[in-house]
Design a protein around this motif. Structure first.
Motif, PDB file in Angstrom:
ATOM      1  N   LYS A   1       0.878  -1.241   0.030  1.00  0.00           N
ATOM      2  CA  LYS A   1      -0.070   0.179  -0.107  1.00  0.00           C
ATOM      3  C   LYS A   1       0.922   1.284  -0.079  1.00  0.00           C
ATOM      4  O   LYS A   1       0.323   2.287  -0.560  1.00  0.00           O
TER       5      LYS A   1
ATOM      6  N   VAL B   1       1.143   1.870  -3.392  1.00  0.00           N
ATOM      7  CA  VAL B   1       0.171   2.393  -3.924  1.00  0.00           C
ATOM      8  C   VAL B   1      -0.098   3.905  -3.925  1.00  0.00           C
ATOM      9  O   VAL B   1      -0.341   4.545  -4.909  1.00  0.00           O
ATOM     10  N   VAL B   2       0.236   4.454  -2.667  1.00  0.00           N
ATOM     11  CA  VAL B   2       0.282   5.684  -2.354  1.00  0.00           C
ATOM     12  C   VAL B   2       1.022   6.566  -3.005  1.00  0.00           C
ATOM     13  O   VAL B   2       1.068   7.682  -3.879  1.00  0.00           O
TER      14      VAL B   2
ATOM     15  N   ILE C   1     -12.383  12.195   1.539  1.00  0.00           N
ATOM     16  CA  ILE C   1     -11.748  10.989   1.009  1.00  0.00           C
ATOM     17  C   ILE C   1     -10.727  10.378   1.944  1.00  0.00           C
ATOM     18  O   ILE C   1     -10.708   9.337   1.954  1.00  0.00           O
TER      19      ILE C   1
ATOM     20  N   GLU D   1     -11.452   9.698   4.951  1.00  0.00           N
ATOM     21  CA  GLU D   1     -12.020   8.617   5.859  1.00  0.00           C
ATOM     22  C   GLU D   1     -12.138   7.139   5.365  1.00  0.00           C
ATOM     23  O   GLU D   1     -11.788   6.197   5.921  1.00  0.00           O
ATOM     24  N   ILE D   2     -11.987   7.342   3.720  1.00  0.00           N
ATOM     25  CA  ILE D   2     -11.825   6.085   2.933  1.00  0.00           C
ATOM     26  C   ILE D   2     -10.201   5.664   3.025  1.00  0.00           C
ATOM     27  O   ILE D   2      -9.902   4.553   3.412  1.00  0.00           O
ATOM     28  N   LEU D   3      -9.523   6.603   2.951  1.00  0.00           N
ATOM     29  CA  LEU D   3      -7.961   6.238   2.956  1.00  0.00           C
ATOM     30  C   LEU D   3      -7.583   5.598   4.220  1.00  0.00           C
ATOM     31  O   LEU D   3      -6.796   4.616   4.340  1.00  0.00           O
ATOM     32  N   VAL D   4      -8.094   6.272   5.539  1.00  0.00           N
ATOM     33  CA  VAL D   4      -7.446   6.140   6.651  1.00  0.00           C
ATOM     34  C   VAL D   4      -8.197   4.453   7.131  1.00  0.00           C
ATOM     35  O   VAL D   4      -7.646   4.103   7.822  1.00  0.00           O
ATOM     36  N   SER D   5      -9.371   4.125   6.488  1.00  0.00           N
ATOM     37  CA  SER D   5      -9.860   2.977   6.763  1.00  0.00           C
ATOM     38  C   SER D   5      -9.377   1.830   5.621  1.00  0.00           C
ATOM     39  O   SER D   5      -9.742   0.636   5.774  1.00  0.00           O
ATOM     40  N   SER D   6      -8.387   2.261   4.743  1.00  0.00           N
ATOM     41  CA  SER D   6      -7.710   1.451   4.040  1.00  0.00           C
ATOM     42  C   SER D   6      -6.223   1.115   4.395  1.00  0.00           C
ATOM     43  O   SER D   6      -5.697   0.099   4.138  1.00  0.00           O
ATOM     44  N   VAL D   7      -5.845   2.220   4.559  1.00  0.00           N
ATOM     45  CA  VAL D   7      -4.399   2.532   5.019  1.00  0.00           C
ATOM     46  C   VAL D   7      -3.695   3.103   6.117  1.00  0.00           C
ATOM     47  O   VAL D   7      -4.721   4.107   6.289  1.00  0.00           O
ATOM     48  N   SER D   8      -2.797   2.604   7.084  1.00  0.00           N
ATOM     49  CA  SER D   8      -2.699   3.292   8.219  1.00  0.00           C
ATOM     50  C   SER D   8      -2.118   4.703   7.808  1.00  0.00           C
ATOM     51  O   SER D   8      -1.481   4.940   6.635  1.00  0.00           O
TER      52      SER D   8
ATOM     53  N   THR E   1       1.573   4.893   6.985  1.00  0.00           N
ATOM     54  CA  THR E   1       1.906   4.401   5.491  1.00  0.00           C
ATOM     55  C   THR E   1       1.470   5.700   4.646  1.00  0.00           C
ATOM     56  O   THR E   1       2.211   5.830   3.693  1.00  0.00           O
TER      57      THR E   1
ATOM     58  N   LEU F   1      -8.268  13.034  10.660  1.00  0.00           N
ATOM     59  CA  LEU F   1      -9.755  12.843  10.500  1.00  0.00           C
ATOM     60  C   LEU F   1     -10.547  13.926  11.658  1.00  0.00           C
ATOM     61  O   LEU F   1     -11.668  13.941  12.037  1.00  0.00           O
TER      62      LEU F   1
END
Lengths: 297, 409
Positions: free
Chosen positions: B3, B6-7, B214, B216-223, B226, B392
């Motif tokens: 990830k 990915v980022v 966005i 919220e989605i990012l933080v629930s996908s990647v720490s 990271t 957040l």
């Protein structure tokens, strides 16, 4: 399986969520209802570890949700957010990659999802050039395309017309059949009632109702009658045990003191034989929602 | 693909696809292209003049006609009389003609030119004439070629620049200091430009993600950690890319315009002090990254995108002050400048200039670089913590105050 136990969160003096508890099995859908500020979004954030609870636990498959579980989560936040200058494809591929799905897999699956949700636009269109409804659909696709096992949808139906709402309902049902545990919030009780296996109503952070839609409704007794018969308004108002009479077109909607009144009413209405409509039911979820809100004020 | 990558890739891809970024990336190339085009057009319109040479001394005339022109003019050899030359000039067949008259020992020449013709750079023509005249005089005086050479050999003249380090002279090549200073100035300017550009880019990006939820989605996908490092690394890659493109454009430009621009005429890369390049590269990366990391932190602290420039302004002000102070550092080695050249956030502008003018030794430079490197590690750690706590947080609380409290808790 998602297990939430004794979940409590306060924001200073404000109550966020108080002693919340529920379980969602695999292949089960839970509807979370409540007024604005009731604690729905707070609940979702605590499930996702975005917010630390003051006390209580959230367990996914028996353990706290960790980084390793992120790939199995699909989350649609209440306030939608997309990179407006990215193309549909880049956007969805990126979000799916963040959930551990290879870009090639996403690219292959995306056209089917676009068709299923009837998204108007090409894969290369920029998000900012899409209508609000289509943006919403792209966001839904980005939430679901990696086939998550824990799906959290904050107000997924808001902003969708009935046709698109139906498409979403179908997709949620399909995810459920694939064994996902799904929790969603909604203001539209009709959606909630149709697809939820389990319902939780929050009021100021407190759980006021919990159970299957039928269980909850039947707690309120079969005290609603919808009637089309020779009995006119005056006769209905005068009928013993009838509290309230509302005319809806050429039918009447009545509120009864108790279920038994229905028997007498049926007899009286059918005294001359056939009538086109008589249905006795518990109050609708909409009504229960209003009753509960009123009760606690 | 992990990830982090990915980022990182996303940051690179997103910016590479943005027209504004591409423009800034290729801006130096564009500038060079424009200058080249300008030079090309000037050369085209300013053609070599065609002239005629006439004289009452045929031998001298023929010798002058045969002298090397160095491309400054072309001689129409057919025209030998003043009358024909004047006629040709009036018909605009030639741009001008030189009439040389010799009377005894005196040689006098008149160049008549059309005002609307191609103008003549007369230096070569004058030199040729003088050489011929000298040769003629030497012959009359009976001097040998060697004697002639002796007579006209110029006196030797050289400039030596010296810098003193603790009372000891530091040797420098003649125009080494000039070359160093030019490079230091250019790089300090570029560092400042990059700081302004990349702080804004990363802060905007972070604030946009936060403001549009966005995050919220990012933080629930990647720490968030990271995510933070992925972003910063992506930015670092973009910075390196831009340094490379700017560097190549600069090199090509200098090679190409070496002859055209007098300022660059005696500039050569071999004159750059050894160590200068590594010093500059170190400051480039450390300086810009230091600012970028803090900008990512500031971007995560605001609630809305509109607040970004306000939140960034203290940071960019520091960068600008350091840049302005670098001009002072050329002529001054005051205590303030000396201290400043060790302070992170300032050193990237001050130390290269101090080193270039010979006010700092290489060992001092590396101390300052080491301090900047330690500061970068420390700032990254702090920025990462703040980022984690604030991505957040949509409240309008006083963040610094809150940060202090969380630290203590």
């Amino acid at each position: 399986m998602l297990t939430v136990a004794n979940l409590t969160k306060r924001f200073g003096p404000k109550q966020g969520v108080e002693d919340e508890a529920f379980t969602i099995q695999q292949g089960e859908i839970m509807g979370l209802i409540g007024q604005n500020g009731a604690g729905k979004t707070t609940t979702f954030r605590m499930i996702l570890n975005l917010l630390q609870p003051d006390s209580g636990t959230v367990l996914w498959q028996g353990h706290p949700l960790t980084k390793a579980d992120y790939n199995t989560v699909g989350f649609l936040p209440e306030e939608r957010g997309l990179y407006t200058r990215m193309s549909i494809q880049d956007q969805v591929v990126y979000f799916a990659a963040l959930r551990g799905q290879q870009p090639a897999v996403t690219r292959k699956a995306l056209p089917q999802w676009m068709a299923r949700f009837n998204v108007k636009g090409k894969l290369t269109d920029k998000i900012k050039d899409l209508s609000k409804g289509n943006q919403q659909k792209v966001q839904l696709i980005a939430t679901l395309i990696h086939q998550p096992k824990l799906i959290i949808l904050d107000e997924p139906f808001s902003g969708l017309d009935p046709v698109n709402a139906q498409l979403l309902e179908d997709s949620i049902i399909e995810m459920k059949q694939n064994g996902a545990s799904i929790i969603f919030s909604s203001h539209d009780m009709a959606n909630v009632e149709r697809i939820s296996d389990h319902l939780l109503m929050l009021r100021n952070g407190e759980t006021v109702l919990s159970g299957t839609p039928d269980e909850i409704r039947s707690q309120f007794g079969n005290t609603r009658v919808r009637l089309r018969s020779p009995l006119d308004r005056a006769a209905l108002v005068a009928f013993p045990g009838v509290n309230d009479v509302q005319q809806r077109g050429n039918a009447y909607e009545l509120t009864l003191d108790n279920e038994a009144v229905g028997h007498d009413l049926f007899k009286a209405a059918t005294s001359q034989g056939y009538i086109p409509e008589f249905s006795q039911e518990p109050p609708s979820l909409d009504e229960i929602f209003r009753i509960e809100v009123a009760n606690h004020e | 693909m992990n990830k982090f990558m990915v980022v990182t890739r996303q940051v690179i891809r997103k910016n590479i696809k943005s027209p504004a970024y591409l423009f800034s990336l290729f801006f130096p190339v564009l500038i060079i292209a424009v200058i080249a085009l300008f030079a090309f057009i000037t050369n085209k319109t300013n053609q070599t003049p065609t002239i005629a040479i006439t004289s009452n001394n045929v031998a001298l005339r023929n010798a002058l006609v045969e002298s090397p022109t160095h491309g400054d003019y072309r001689v129409n050899k057919a025209i030998s009389s003043e009358r024909v030359a004047e006629k040709r000039l009036s018909h605009e067949k030639i741009d001008g003609y030189l009439n040389v008259t010799t009377t005894g020992q005196t040689v006098s020449a008149v160049y008549r030119q059309r005002t609307n013709g191609n103008s003549l750079d007369s230096d070569t023509l004058k030199n040729n004439l003088n050489t011929l005249k000298l040769r003629q005089a030497a012959q009359q005086l009976g001097l040998t070629a060697k004697q002639l050479q002796q007579l006209f050999a110029p006196a030797s003249y050289k400039t030596q620049n010296v810098a003193y380090q603790n009372g000891v002279v530091r040797r420098q090549k003649s125009n080494q200091q000039g070359a160093n200073l030019v490079v230091a100035f250019v790089v300090t300017f570029l560092i400042y430009m990059f700081i302004a550009m990349y702080t804004s880019m990363i802060a905007q990006e972070t604030a946009t993600e936060k403001g549009s939820h966005i995050m919220e989605i990012l933080v629930s996908s990647v720490s968030p950690v990271t995510q933070f490092f992925g972003k910063v690394t992506g930015m670092l890659a973009l910075i390196v890319l831009q340094v490379i493109i700017t560097g190549i454009a600069g090199l090509i430009g200098m090679q190409y315009f070496n002859h055209n621009i007098s300022f660059l005429g005696d500039f050569s890369f071999s004159q750059i002090q050894p160590g200068m390049v590594s010093v500059l590269v170190a400051y480039f990366v450390l300086g810009v990254m230091l600012y970028t990391v803090i900008a990512a932190m500031l971007g995560s602290m605001v609630t809305r995108q509109e607040e970004v420039s306000q939140a960034l302004s203290p940071l960019t002000t520091v960068g600008m002050l350091a840049y302005v102070a670098s001009f002072i550092a050329v002529n001054s080695n005051s205590l303030l400048i000396r201290i400043g050249s060790y302070v992170p956030f300032l050193s990237q502008s001050l130390m290269p200039v101090r080193y270039a003018v010979g006010n700092a030794a290489l060992s001092e430079v590396w101390v300052s670089v080491a301090i900047a490197a330690i500061a970068l590690v420390l700032m990254t750690w702090i920025a990462c913590r703040v980022y984690q706590q604030h991505v957040l947080d949509y409240s309008n609380r006083r963040h610094w105050y809150q940060f202090g409290r969380k630290r203590r808790a």
